[in-house]
Scaffold this active site. Sequence first.
Site, mmCIF file in Angstrom:
data_model
loop_
_atom_site.group_PDB
_atom_site.id
_atom_site.type_symbol
_atom_site.label_atom_id
_atom_site.label_comp_id
_atom_site.label_asym_id
_atom_site.label_seq_id
_atom_site.Cartn_x
_atom_site.Cartn_y
_atom_site.Cartn_z
ATOM 1 N N ILE A 11 -8.311 7.566 -31.612
ATOM 2 C CA ILE A 11 -9.659 7.457 -32.167
ATOM 3 C C ILE A 11 -10.323 6.241 -31.524
ATOM 4 C CG2 ILE A 11 -10.997 7.045 -34.272
ATOM 5 C CD1 ILE A 11 -9.653 9.566 -34.757
ATOM 6 N N GLY A 23 -10.455 14.374 -28.997
ATOM 7 C CA GLY A 23 -11.798 14.796 -29.422
ATOM 8 C C GLY A 23 -11.872 15.191 -30.880
ATOM 9 N N GLY A 68 -16.377 15.718 -24.456
ATOM 10 C CA GLY A 68 -17.251 14.713 -23.863
ATOM 11 C C GLY A 68 -16.692 13.309 -23.943
ATOM 12 N N GLY A 126 -15.077 16.512 -32.127
ATOM 13 C CA GLY A 126 -16.378 17.152 -32.283
ATOM 14 C C GLY A 126 -16.350 18.442 -33.075
ATOM 15 N N GLU A 127 -15.293 19.220 -32.964
ATOM 16 C CA GLU A 127 -15.323 20.556 -33.548
ATOM 17 C C GLU A 127 -14.195 20.842 -34.534
ATOM 18 O OE1 GLU A 127 -17.336 23.209 -30.301
ATOM 19 O OE2 GLU A 127 -16.300 21.585 -29.293
ATOM 20 N N GLY A 183 -25.919 12.018 -30.402
ATOM 21 C CA GLY A 183 -25.748 11.680 -31.801
ATOM 22 C C GLY A 183 -24.315 11.493 -32.240
ATOM 23 N N THR A 184 -23.383 11.677 -31.319
ATOM 24 C CA THR A 184 -21.981 11.586 -31.698
ATOM 25 C C THR A 184 -21.494 10.149 -31.788
ATOM 26 O OG1 THR A 184 -21.288 11.683 -29.402
ATOM 27 C CG2 THR A 184 -21.487 13.782 -30.566
ATOM 28 N N PHE A 212 -25.351 20.870 -31.118
ATOM 29 C CA PHE A 212 -24.340 21.779 -31.678
ATOM 30 C C PHE A 212 -24.095 22.976 -30.777
ATOM 31 C CE2 PHE A 212 -26.937 19.835 -35.086
ATOM 32 C CZ PHE A 212 -26.037 18.840 -35.394
ATOM 33 N N GLN A 257 -18.132 12.488 -37.504
ATOM 34 C CA GLN A 257 -18.017 13.766 -36.816
ATOM 35 C C GLN A 257 -17.169 14.740 -37.629
ATOM 36 O OE1 GLN A 257 -20.337 14.212 -34.519
ATOM 37 N NE2 GLN A 257 -18.932 14.785 -32.911
HETATM 38 MO MO1 MOS Z 1 -19.913 22.671 -28.073
HETATM 39 S S1 MOS Z 1 -20.485 24.249 -29.312
HETATM 40 O O1 MOS Z 1 -18.675 23.363 -27.151
HETATM 41 O O2 MOS Z 1 -21.343 22.522 -27.163
#
Ligand code: MOS
Length: 745
Positions: A636, A709, A516, A711-712, A474-475, A245, A645
């Site tokens: 996706i 992405g 990533g 992830g966030e 883990g993603t 994270f 995620q």
């Molecule tokens: Mo993510 S918080 O940009 O590693």
Amino acid sequence: MSTSIGQPVERVDGSRKVTGAARYAAEIPLPGLVYAVLIGSRIPSGRITYIDTSQAERAVGVLAVLTHLNLGPVAEQQPPLMPSLGGGPAPGQTFFPMRDDVIHYPGQHIAVVVADTLERAQHAASLVDVTYAETPSITTIDQGRTQVYDAERIFGGMMPGRVTRGDVEAGLGQADVLVTATYRCAPNHQNPIETSATTAMWDGDLLTLWDGTQGPNATQLTVAAQLGVPLDQVRVIAQFVGGSFGSKAMIWDHPALAALAARHVGRPVRLMLDREQMFYSVGHREEQEQYLALGARSDGRLTAIRHHKLSPTSHFDDWAGISLACSATLYACANYESVYRLIRANTITPSFMRAPGEVEGMFALETAMDELAYELGMDPIELRLVNHADVDPESGNPWSSKGLKECYARGAELFGWAGRDPRPKARREGNLLIGSGMASAFYPVAPVFTPQRARARLYADGRAVVQASFSEFGTGVTTAMTQVAADGLGIVAGAVRLECGDTALPNTVAAVGSAGTAAFSAGVHAAVTALRGELVERAIADVKSPLHGVDPADVDVLDGCMMVRGRPEIGETYGELMRRNHLTDVEMVGSWSPPPPGGGYASATFGAQFAEVAVDQDLGSIRVRRMTGVFAPGRILNRRAAHSQLMGGMLWGIGHALLEATHMDAVQGRWANASLGDYLVPVNADAPDVQIDTVEVEDTVVNPLGVKGVGEIGLVGAGAAIANAVFHATGRRFHQIPITIDDLV
Ligand code: MOS
């Protein structure tokens, strides 16, 4: 032809993880392995006046105690701060500890104790006797209000401290309605299940590090620079990482300290941070105050946005999470101003924590937009549609893809927004006040600066191996890359084995900024496309192949069989071609060079968040009853992993809005709740029904597969939607998070 990309393929590493076969950085068995324990400063500011290690050195099993008096060589010039996306060394801060007796922040590493077992090292660490001369410290915003300065640049120099366009004063003057407020966000810590760890082994001049890192190459580059060792003599292995994270996005001092300790004792060394050290040694989301002023016409159109942030940073680096980027680009507004103000404080340099800056900035902006909607008597979605940015307001460039309006519409439909009574405190169920709220989601598509490479090898039996240096934290990226490779080669995903997590493999960037999977997909795609092209060319050139002389553009590959498009009877398998030509395998390295940033497009990921809460009038407890999130993250690669995620991000929104806070004891200069028992995060019992959908947008700009992405983006806006729902339920507007029971009663 895509048969695998997008499918909900199960994790290729799942069985290794649940059976314990997957090895993490602190689980590497090595002959002669010994254990290192870090000692952190008990004071936030001052000097070490006396350090006595003799008792520790005499303890059973102890091999060495390293302090600033005997650490060993560290490069004179430490690498500059550079977020790991930059492709260079990515130190968490420019300060490297244990080079003198000065203490700049609590927990600053002051000694490394090495022993033959972990318990003996821990015991010996308790015997190290340290005397400090403490000096006054600043560890909170309130303590540092007289020390404020305007940041020239932040984020390793990559972002300006001030952004302006138009005339913000004039814009505020034109407004029919003004909303101004100061929003406060508590400090947060990342707390992955696997604490940060490094195992270090020297073989002559060659250093191998098993490191829990989001970027094996980032660790390699950083440790080489920190120690002044040539890059080719450092290899980093990080196949599995137990979450991060952002705590493992930048490279802190413990990998280099593990390497120094290993060199000192001439044995491989395992160094694992304990849970409390995770609160002191790997960065955090900084405490912050944001001032926000929104001006709008009576029809809702924004005339001005002023967005300032105040936050503590370290003595070494001008760091601030980029909380102000969202307000610069999310809504169309001609007059804009953002300013980062910093306080020199006794803290480690703050760092990445999932959606670093964006999530706090969007809490402020999306709460203010909700306040504005109430001031105007407008529906919150309508207000956002009125201010929809058809182009990037900052650059004037078109978006490479967007889909935000579709996210609002789909989210409203799924959530059942239509017909909502906007009046606060209008809906009750017995003792419960029920409210709903929404917010936009926004996360930039982070630029990647370095070429992304991968190697692809096909064996004559039809199986493929694909290799690249990235780690799996883990993603599900390993699974997604297996799918990308399978589709590119025209074979089934089960025939692909993905090898990753090793700097001996082709270079990739660190997995940060939600970039990533997107970045690696480009390298893997390049490699498998090159390999497929090589095999097809060989068939076409081979007089014995049924494909001899065929136009390569007319060749399809399905299940490892190359065939003329539309005439599947003309073709042969990769294996037939290879065996006839005495090829045991064919291998290609592929490389994707990212387009230079600012190539005429703006790129970001958008979404819409909805939440319903129930607030107990007597107890002040807030339950999130349901959440809906709709996002447009481009292609996706794996529906199952992407869903996980996005859901993880949305549930984190509960933590951000209602639970997570690290409390600084300003007298001691230490975190008061540096443990998983005292630092609250949502658990399964807090998790409501979460509904997630995606809007398909094609993006031909960001990378070959159009991946933006996931992830966030799931986290961004989720907390604001919850906070807005709390207002709708209770009629009480909170300008600080977390919103706790204490605030409500
Ligand atoms: Mo993510 S918080 O940009 O590693």
